[in-house]
Design an enzyme around this catalytic site. Structure first.
Site, PDB file in Angstrom:
ATOM      1  N   CYS A 113       0.816  -1.226   0.000  1.00  0.00           N
ATOM      2  CA  CYS A 113       0.000   0.000   0.000  1.00  0.00           C
ATOM      3  C   CYS A 113       0.848   1.274   0.000  1.00  0.00           C
ATOM      4  CB  CYS A 113      -0.953  -0.008   1.188  1.00  0.00           C
ATOM      5  SG  CYS A 113      -2.071  -1.414   1.124  1.00  0.00           S
ATOM      6  N   HIS A 255      -3.787   6.830   1.817  1.00  0.00           N
ATOM      7  CA  HIS A 255      -4.101   5.510   1.277  1.00  0.00           C
ATOM      8  C   HIS A 255      -5.494   5.074   1.736  1.00  0.00           C
ATOM      9  CE1 HIS A 255      -4.021   1.420   0.155  1.00  0.00           C
ATOM     10  NE2 HIS A 255      -4.064   1.000   1.401  1.00  0.00           N
ATOM     11  N   ASN A 285      -9.957  -1.143  -1.193  1.00  0.00           N
ATOM     12  CA  ASN A 285      -8.519  -0.931  -1.062  1.00  0.00           C
ATOM     13  C   ASN A 285      -7.836  -1.450  -2.324  1.00  0.00           C
ATOM     14  OD1 ASN A 285      -5.804  -0.988  -0.410  1.00  0.00           O
ATOM     15  ND2 ASN A 285      -6.094  -1.885   1.613  1.00  0.00           N
TER      16      ASN A 285
HETATM   17  N1  COA Z   1     -18.507  -9.763   7.418  1.00  0.00           N
HETATM   18  C1  COA Z   1     -19.134  -9.950   8.580  1.00  0.00           C
HETATM   19  N2  COA Z   1     -18.484 -10.183   9.747  1.00  0.00           N
HETATM   20  C2  COA Z   1     -17.127 -10.213   9.683  1.00  0.00           C
HETATM   21  C3  COA Z   1     -16.426 -10.016   8.495  1.00  0.00           C
HETATM   22  C4  COA Z   1     -17.156  -9.789   7.326  1.00  0.00           C
HETATM   23  N3  COA Z   1     -16.580  -9.580   6.135  1.00  0.00           N
HETATM   24  N4  COA Z   1     -15.100 -10.093   8.755  1.00  0.00           N
HETATM   25  C5  COA Z   1     -14.974 -10.323  10.068  1.00  0.00           C
HETATM   26  N5  COA Z   1     -16.195 -10.409  10.631  1.00  0.00           N
HETATM   27  C6  COA Z   1     -16.543 -10.636  12.037  1.00  0.00           C
HETATM   28  C7  COA Z   1     -15.378 -11.167  12.819  1.00  0.00           C
HETATM   29  O1  COA Z   1     -15.325 -12.574  12.669  1.00  0.00           O
HETATM   30  C8  COA Z   1     -15.743 -10.742  14.220  1.00  0.00           C
HETATM   31  O2  COA Z   1     -16.691 -11.656  14.744  1.00  0.00           O
HETATM   32  P1  COA Z   1     -16.599 -12.143  16.269  1.00  0.00           P
HETATM   33  O3  COA Z   1     -16.734 -10.875  17.083  1.00  0.00           O
HETATM   34  O4  COA Z   1     -17.752 -13.057  16.385  1.00  0.00           O
HETATM   35  O5  COA Z   1     -15.261 -12.776  16.392  1.00  0.00           O
HETATM   36  C9  COA Z   1     -16.485  -9.425  14.034  1.00  0.00           C
HETATM   37  O6  COA Z   1     -16.854  -9.389  12.650  1.00  0.00           O
HETATM   38  C10 COA Z   1     -15.698  -8.209  14.380  1.00  0.00           C
HETATM   39  O7  COA Z   1     -14.503  -8.255  13.705  1.00  0.00           O
HETATM   40  P2  COA Z   1     -13.340  -7.272  14.087  1.00  0.00           P
HETATM   41  O8  COA Z   1     -12.065  -7.821  13.568  1.00  0.00           O
HETATM   42  O9  COA Z   1     -13.450  -6.914  15.514  1.00  0.00           O
HETATM   43  O10 COA Z   1     -13.742  -5.993  13.243  1.00  0.00           O
HETATM   44  P3  COA Z   1     -12.987  -4.612  13.208  1.00  0.00           P
HETATM   45  O11 COA Z   1     -13.854  -3.558  13.766  1.00  0.00           O
HETATM   46  O12 COA Z   1     -11.588  -4.687  13.708  1.00  0.00           O
HETATM   47  O13 COA Z   1     -12.898  -4.351  11.631  1.00  0.00           O
HETATM   48  C11 COA Z   1     -11.408  -4.521   9.783  1.00  0.00           C
HETATM   49  C12 COA Z   1     -12.246  -5.265  10.810  1.00  0.00           C
HETATM   50  C13 COA Z   1     -10.637  -5.544   8.960  1.00  0.00           C
HETATM   51  C14 COA Z   1     -12.346  -3.743   8.855  1.00  0.00           C
HETATM   52  C15 COA Z   1     -10.452  -3.545  10.489  1.00  0.00           C
HETATM   53  O14 COA Z   1      -9.767  -4.224  11.514  1.00  0.00           O
HETATM   54  C16 COA Z   1      -9.468  -2.903   9.582  1.00  0.00           C
HETATM   55  O15 COA Z   1      -9.823  -2.091   8.742  1.00  0.00           O
HETATM   56  N6  COA Z   1      -8.160  -3.166   9.754  1.00  0.00           N
HETATM   57  C17 COA Z   1      -7.125  -2.558   8.973  1.00  0.00           C
HETATM   58  C18 COA Z   1      -7.250  -2.955   7.552  1.00  0.00           C
HETATM   59  C19 COA Z   1      -6.175  -2.385   6.717  1.00  0.00           C
HETATM   60  O16 COA Z   1      -5.842  -1.244   6.864  1.00  0.00           O
HETATM   61  N7  COA Z   1      -5.674  -3.224   5.830  1.00  0.00           N
HETATM   62  C20 COA Z   1      -4.784  -2.900   4.816  1.00  0.00           C
HETATM   63  C21 COA Z   1      -3.651  -2.089   5.243  1.00  0.00           C
HETATM   64  S1  COA Z   1      -2.987  -1.533   3.800  1.00  0.00           S
END
Ligand code: COA
Length: 328
Positions: A113, A255, A285
């Site tokens: 990224c 980004h 993304n």
């Molecule tokens: N749809 C529905 N539920 C989902 C899911 C999806 N696509 N993906 C994960 N879940 C569930 C998880 O299993 C979890 O369930 P649980 O509580 O029963 O275990 C719940 O949703 C919450 O997940 P969590 O990981 O706490 O969500 P979050 O608020 O941290 O958001 C991201 C997840 C990935 C959106 C977030 O962490 C994020 O944006 N991270 C950085 C991503 C990033 O920048 N990536 C690239 C860098 S270049």
């Protein structure tokens, strides 16, 4: 001394729109979950077969047109991608060939990224030393072929889109114009927090089919936390180096990984979201393509004008991160 100026911008996204609800075909997910957690409403995915270099070509052609340049004017191609056409060689040489060039150097960079920021910094250094005058920097990705369509792949799979962005970067002698500073960082201690581990030099090919290592892994919470902190720091050092206040910057282009990351940074600097260019709702993304796609759309929408102060920042797998301060 000459500095680097972006004189051409271009982008390409495949026509196929994949809405959040379309992902329910293979994931237990919902439009509500994806939109509230990330800000994404839809993304573009290629219809197979497709080539990352070819996506880069379409963006490059637009950028060359805007800069009023021919492929033969390019002194160096820098190609940033985490999804190259082949394990080796990189996609840069493929793009060089597609552009009809014979021996123009092509450099591939693997900064995910942060690829565009790293590439811009490299281009800036080559231009400052006088080695090259015209550089084509491309960020292009096909991610719809590496994401995991198994149910457990949903956390990563819903976030990524395909696309390409390109910039023509030229030497300028106009004082105070172009790239004023860049700052680059990485921290390999976190390499495994966001990765696709295979194919790998540590694995024999016959062991690969069905291997778990070929599936993307992301520790979402850890990546989120670092992204907010590190991009915030990168913006801060760009501001401090230029002696700019956060308010006097005309446009921030960060980004596009998650709108909540941008919101957290806007809040930290007490800035309104209007100062930030965002299009994650349309494309998800797009990794190395994210910033040049934003810049292209920002320019098309008249949000980049001559003399504007602009800060770019990115964070991604590696971890790698960085920022650039420019005057448009
Ligand atoms: N749809 C529905 N539920 C989902 C899911 C999806 N696509 N993906 C994960 N879940 C569930 C998880 O299993 C979890 O369930 P649980 O509580 O029963 O275990 C719940 O949703 C919450 O997940 P969590 O990981 O706490 O969500 P979050 O608020 O941290 O958001 C991201 C997840 C990935 C959106 C977030 O962490 C994020 O944006 N991270 C950085 C991503 C990033 O920048 N990536 C690239 C860098 S270049």
């Amino acid at each position: 001394m000459a500095s680097a100026c972006i004189t051409g911008l271009g982008m390409y996204v495949p026509p196929k729109v994949v809405k959040n609800d379309d992902l329910k075909a293979f994931y237990d997910t919902s439009d509500e979950w994806i939109y509230t957690r990330s800000g994404i409403q839809e993304r573009r995915w290629v219809e197979e077969p497709a080539s990352t270099a070819e996506l880069g070509l379409y963006a490059a052609q637009e950028a060359l047109k805007m800069a009023n340049k021919k492929p033969s004017d390019i002194d160096l191609i820098i190609f940033a991608t985490l999804s190259p056409d082949m394990y080796f060689p990189g996609s840069g040489v493929l793009l060089q060939n597609l552009l009809g060039l014979e021996t123009t150097p092509a450099l591939d960079i693997r900064q995910q990224c942060s690829g565009f920021i790293y590439g811009l910094s490299i281009a800036d250094q080559y231009i400052r030393t006088g080695m090259y005058q015209t550089i084509l920097l491309v960020g292009a990705e096909i991610q719809s072929t590496w994401i995991d369509y198994n149910p457990e792949g949903r956390t990563v799979g819903v976030l990524f889109g395909d696309g390409a962005g390109a910039a023509v970067i030229e030497a300028t002698n106009a004082p105070g114009r172009g790239v004023l500073s860049t700052h680059l960082y990485s921290q390999g201690a976190y390499a495994r927090e966001l990765c696709v581990a295979e194919p790998s030099s540590a694995t024999r090919r016959h062991e690969l089919p069905g291997s778990y290592g070929m599936r993307p892994y992301m520790n979402g919470k850890e990546v989120f936390r670092h992204a907010v902190q590190r991009m915030g720091e990168a913006v801060q050092i760009a501001l401090a180096t230029q002696k700019w206040s956060p308010e006097e910057v005309d446009l921030y282009v960060l980004h596009q990984a998650n709108i909540r990351i941008v919101q957290a940074i806007a809040e930290f600097f007490h800035l309104p979201m209007e100062k930030f260019y965002n299009n994650i709702h349309k494309y998800g993304n797009t990794t190395a393509a994210s910033i040049p796609i934003c810049l292209t759309e920002a320019w098309q929408e008249g949000r980049l004008k001559s003399g504007h102060k602009v800060i770019l920042a990115a964070f991604g797998s590696g971890f790698t991160w960085g920022s650039a301060a420019l005057v448009w």
